[in-house]
Motif scaffolding. Sequence first.
Motif, short mmCIF file in Angstrom:
data_model
loop_
_atom_site.label_atom_id
_atom_site.label_comp_id
_atom_site.label_asym_id
_atom_site.label_seq_id
_atom_site.Cartn_x
_atom_site.Cartn_y
_atom_site.Cartn_z
N GLN A 1 83.86 126.62 61.07
CA GLN A 1 83.14 127.76 60.52
C GLN A 1 82.84 128.83 61.56
OE1 GLN A 1 79.77 125.81 58.70
NE2 GLN A 1 80.77 125.69 56.69
N GLY A 2 83.00 128.49 62.83
CA GLY A 2 82.79 129.48 63.88
C GLY A 2 83.85 130.55 63.91
N TYR A 3 85.05 130.25 63.42
CA TYR A 3 86.12 131.25 63.48
C TYR A 3 86.94 131.34 62.19
CZ TYR A 3 88.17 126.86 65.19
OH TYR A 3 88.52 125.55 65.36
N ILE A 4 86.61 130.55 61.18
CA ILE A 4 87.23 130.72 59.85
C ILE A 4 86.08 130.86 58.86
CG2 ILE A 4 88.66 129.68 58.05
CD1 ILE A 4 90.19 128.22 60.15
N THR A 5 85.86 132.09 58.40
CA THR A 5 84.77 132.36 57.46
C THR A 5 85.34 132.56 56.07
OG1 THR A 5 84.89 134.75 57.79
CG2 THR A 5 83.52 133.49 59.33
N LEU B 1 89.90 134.75 66.58
CA LEU B 1 91.09 133.94 66.41
C LEU B 1 91.49 133.25 67.71
CD1 LEU B 1 93.21 136.28 64.15
CD2 LEU B 1 92.06 134.19 63.48
N ALA B 2 91.05 133.78 68.84
CA ALA B 2 91.44 133.18 70.12
C ALA B 2 90.52 132.04 70.53
CB ALA B 2 91.42 134.25 71.22
N ARG B 3 89.40 131.86 69.82
CA ARG B 3 88.43 130.84 70.22
C ARG B 3 88.91 129.40 70.07
NH1 ARG B 3 82.80 131.92 67.50
NH2 ARG B 3 82.46 129.88 68.44
#
Length: 438
Positions: free
Chosen positions: A132-136, A147-149
């Motif tokens: 959930q930190g990078y796909i919302t 997207l790079a995380r």
Amino acid sequence: MASVVAILDLKGKSLIQRRYRDDVPDGAIWRFVPILLELEDEGKMETPCFTKDGVNFMFIRHSNLYLLALSPKNVNCAEVLLYLHRLVQVFVDYFGHLEEESIRDNFVIIYELLDEMMDFGLPQVTETKMLQGYITQESHKLESMQLARPATDVTNAVSWRAQGIKYRKNECFLDVVESVNLLANADGTIVRSEVLGAVKVKCYLTGMPELRLGLNDKIMFDASGRTARGKAIEMEDVKFHQCVRLAKFESERTISFIPPDGDFELMSYRISTPVNPLVWAEAFVEQRSGRVEFLVKVKAQFKKRSVANNVEIHVPVPDDADSPKFRAGAGKVQYLPAQSSFVWRIKQLAGGADHMMRAHFGLPSVRTEEDIAAKRAPISCRFEIPYFTISGMQVRYLKVMEKSGYQALPWVRYITQNGDDYTLRTVTDNGGAPLASI
């Protein structure tokens, strides 16, 4: 390694699929349901893994869907099945319910999740909080930095906890929750009993802390040659969260871990030691022409210093009973015609206390006492006892260590409650004597 992961409906139609390798024939997915039907016609039990024409099929069923993984290699089936279960949990966390409709409405996000949770057939990030930190939900608004995380998170040894977490007040709440499953006869004989426990954690700690938890574990005391000050318990079927260092637990019986942020279940266990009913309830029944009466007694069979909250006693009645009348010495009573029962609710039941209530129902249909006795169901109970564990489980210490050296506040709470199956076969006829004489 999984070459293909697909979600199918019950007819075998592929709703969505992701191909990670090109070593599985294109028609293998369409053959899945026909193969299941063939196995069923041959009288073979349905298994989650089988091989056909050099392709390994591994699947689970959730609601009206099949989650299928294919591979031509000799893969670790347990790992693949565990991944499919984690996939279901992530989808449920994102969409609320995993149904055919939710698959169709969220296929863009599902493709993103499939890409992040598996790479070239190898499972990667499977923690919902990390994803959930990078796909919302509004995936089209993602920026390139977001997207790079995943690269840093995936390569980090602690993939379940993000870097840079900060709190003004560092606290860690630990709940030891034990659920009692029990079946007892009218004479008090315990037919079966078990205690299912879980250690749940709410973690609000800064940085990357390491926690050490010590329990009154019997095996640990025996291995170290030490003597427990109180009661030591022997846990069975222990299951840990992935953050626990299993090697250290096996060698030292110490639970050491870097916790995820927020709520999670650290461990679960089972204790098969026979236990006595904490809340005992029995009902005496007197049937007369056109009516039936109940006298229900409840007693708290635990220490007086403890209190059971939100006690519910569910007593079955004949299906066609009507015109209910109740009189209770404590709490309130409600008739539930849809469940053919009435429920006696007591907000607080002190240890050692006992109460009585009476119920009167009309019976419009004519039936014999044998008919009623044959259909008589057991009593079920619900309760929650705080600051108490039936097994004697105790937290000996909970240490929080972090390189910055801040002081954290650990809190521990104990709760014992009814399990999914806490029933008492204590609905008995009064032998013809009037209830008023009891």
